[in-house]
Design an enzyme around this catalytic site. Sequence first.
Site, mmCIF file in Angstrom:
data_model
loop_
_atom_site.group_PDB
_atom_site.id
_atom_site.type_symbol
_atom_site.label_atom_id
_atom_site.label_comp_id
_atom_site.label_asym_id
_atom_site.label_seq_id
_atom_site.Cartn_x
_atom_site.Cartn_y
_atom_site.Cartn_z
ATOM 1 N N LYS A 113 0.826 -1.206 0.000
ATOM 2 C CA LYS A 113 0.000 0.000 0.000
ATOM 3 C C LYS A 113 0.858 1.253 0.000
ATOM 4 C CE LYS A 113 -4.418 -1.614 1.679
ATOM 5 N NZ LYS A 113 -5.538 -1.448 2.602
ATOM 6 N N LYS A 195 -5.378 -11.454 -6.809
ATOM 7 C CA LYS A 195 -6.687 -11.558 -6.178
ATOM 8 C C LYS A 195 -7.657 -10.537 -6.789
ATOM 9 C CE LYS A 195 -8.038 -10.241 -1.741
ATOM 10 N NZ LYS A 195 -8.099 -10.260 -0.274
ATOM 11 N N LYS A 198 -11.290 -4.938 -5.084
ATOM 12 C CA LYS A 198 -12.263 -3.874 -5.313
ATOM 13 C C LYS A 198 -11.589 -2.589 -5.745
ATOM 14 C CE LYS A 198 -12.748 -3.759 -0.290
ATOM 15 N NZ LYS A 198 -13.642 -3.864 0.827
#
Length: 330
Positions: A113, A195, A198
């Site tokens: 991140k 993965k 979203k």
Amino acid sequence: MSKKIILSGIQATGKLTLGNYLGAIDNWVKMQEEYNCYYMIANLHSLTVRNDPETLKNNTLKILAIYIAAGLDPEKNTIFIQSQVKEHAELGWILDCYTYMGELSRMTQFKDKAAKHADNINAGLFTYPALMAADILLYQANLVPVGEDQMQHLEITRDIAERFNKLYGETFVMPEGYVRKSSARIMGLQDPNQKMSKSATNLNDVIFLEDEPDVILKKFKKAVTDSENEVRFNPETKPGVSNLMQIYSSITSKTMQEIEKEFEGHGYGDFKTKVAEAVIEKLEPIQKKYKEILDNPKYLEEIYTKGAESARKLASETLNMVKQKIGIIV
Ligand code: TRP
């Protein structure tokens, strides 16, 4: 014997995906009879990246609506919003002081991140796992259903709990990770090595739970496969096809062998349509209920208010015990 306690949550950042549903929520629904379950919406964790305030608020309520629409019964589970139980922030701070910089800097999610949001590497992003530890330890959870990507956070939670217990005597129950069977790990449709996320930038990579049937069909039709034209399960050499098979298997409960047989001699076009239809059919009643619930903000408010009240009982008990042990006046 009292039921084992389960706690899990999903961040309120972004719209929920088919991955969230098949990988998490659908399993939670299956566990609600057997366990004493706490399911939250981690909206404090969402602050570690920048959000539009209105969007954050709406996403929080949308996730709550999805939980209920997908079959989580608010009578059987404690369903709540993290920020409404102030004990999370409080224990989060306390646990910050029992978590080492060295441990936190090893977290792969932090590294990922930080790379992705290089202009906003804030302290919250760094201490995120201590807040997650608080989420779990406040409820003395025995089991924490998480995806593989969260296992490292669960390990650090266990390390923090153990450290605290050693210093002050038995305080926290040692939580176990409950990694869902690999079949429920849903990957991206365009990049089946990652993965389904979203926050994907390519919208064709992800099926959102809110997607209309025609959009779902279109996305599946565009899904990346391979040149073999053979429906066979091998995540290494055929990640795209294997991912579609996993989605199909999660929904129909068919084994990989059964699926291979079903599509023997069929092309990918036919297979993709079948997978899309299964998804559309599964999501249809959920989407209908979801819309009804979202149209009824009073009902939502009732649920989250009751949920927070119920969560607070256990959370405040744990927090008070912690404070007493460490010399913080309650
Ligand atoms: N970090 C989790 C995720 O991104 C969400 C989360 C927050 C969570 N607190 C939790 C999951 C406690 C399990 C238990 O998926």
